[in-house]
Scaffold this active site. Sequence first.
Site, short mmCIF file in Angstrom:
data_model
loop_
_atom_site.label_atom_id
_atom_site.label_comp_id
_atom_site.label_asym_id
_atom_site.label_seq_id
_atom_site.Cartn_x
_atom_site.Cartn_y
_atom_site.Cartn_z
CG HIS A 106 -1.07 -0.87 -15.58
ND1 HIS A 106 -1.36 -2.15 -15.14
CD2 HIS A 106 -0.30 -1.02 -16.67
CE1 HIS A 106 -0.77 -3.03 -15.94
NE2 HIS A 106 -0.13 -2.37 -16.89
N GLY B 279 0.78 -1.23 0.00
CA GLY B 279 0.00 0.00 0.00
C GLY B 279 0.81 1.28 0.00
CG LEU C 83 -12.63 -4.71 -9.50
CD1 LEU C 83 -12.46 -3.20 -9.33
CD2 LEU C 83 -13.25 -5.33 -8.24
C1 GAR Z 1 2.35 -0.57 -7.87
O1 GAR Z 1 3.55 -0.60 -8.61
C2 GAR Z 1 1.15 -0.50 -8.81
O2 GAR Z 1 1.39 0.25 -9.97
C3 GAR Z 1 0.97 -1.95 -9.15
O3 GAR Z 1 1.19 -2.63 -7.95
C4 GAR Z 1 2.11 -1.89 -7.13
C5 GAR Z 1 1.51 -1.69 -5.77
O4 GAR Z 1 2.43 -1.15 -4.87
N1 GAR Z 1 -0.34 -2.20 -9.67
C6 GAR Z 1 -0.61 -3.14 -10.56
O5 GAR Z 1 0.22 -3.90 -11.01
C7 GAR Z 1 -2.06 -3.19 -10.99
N2 GAR Z 1 -2.25 -4.17 -12.00
P1 GAR Z 1 1.94 -0.52 -3.51
O6 GAR Z 1 1.04 -1.55 -2.81
O7 GAR Z 1 3.20 -0.30 -2.74
O8 GAR Z 1 1.20 0.74 -3.83
#
Ligand code: GAR
Length: 198
Positions: free
Chosen positions: A109, A12, A93
């Site tokens: 993304h 997060g 979703l």
């Molecule tokens: C981030 O790099 C986000 O862009 C990616 O997951 C990570 C979450 O990090 N999202 C995806 O790949 C969505 N398909 P975080 O939990 O530290 O924010």
Amino acid sequence: MKRVAILISGGGSNMVRLIESMTGDHPARPVIVGSNDPQAGGLEKARALGVPAFAVDHRAYKGDRVAFEAALLEPLLAAEPDILCLAGFMRVLTPGFVARFKGRMLNIHPSLLPKYPGLHTHQRALEAGDAEAGATVHLVTPELDAGPVLGQVRVPVMPDDTAETLAARVLVEEHRLYPAVLRRFAAGDPRPVMLDRR
Ligand code: GAR
């Protein structure tokens, strides 16, 4: 004042940056954080920042996405969000869920969409020999990672990059991009945020 809900699946770090950004004259405030994983490290971080957090374990629904989403929606809708931010939320979703938040659900993304929707974005950028990578914030539509772009940040790919080093470089810039996009979106400003690495 717009009310913002955030969905996460992991640590997060983007969620923390979003919450921290919503102070002072910001046109939005965080109201709730939810996760599909009760072990998500971000849940405690949200609570520590004073934002209520809940989890609905998707594994308990054994592939029944509609039932999982119904359970997720209950605490989410009770918080009466105007905007829903996906921040490292790793469940796809259903169109029914997406329709409920039409035009007000954002996702970050880790690629320069329309390049590399889906998973393993950094590995795919390296294998393609791309000179730059980045991240995109977009509106969520039923098709995966394909909604209108609200903002992008570009970072260089270095010759000795691995997927991990590239992901770390991109993540730092995600932390700048997502709050900037949310601020503009919550203010009703339709201009996309286009950033270059500092
Ligand atoms: C981030 O790099 C986000 O862009 C990616 O997951 C990570 C979450 O990090 N999202 C995806 O790949 C969505 N398909 P975080 O939990 O530290 O924010």
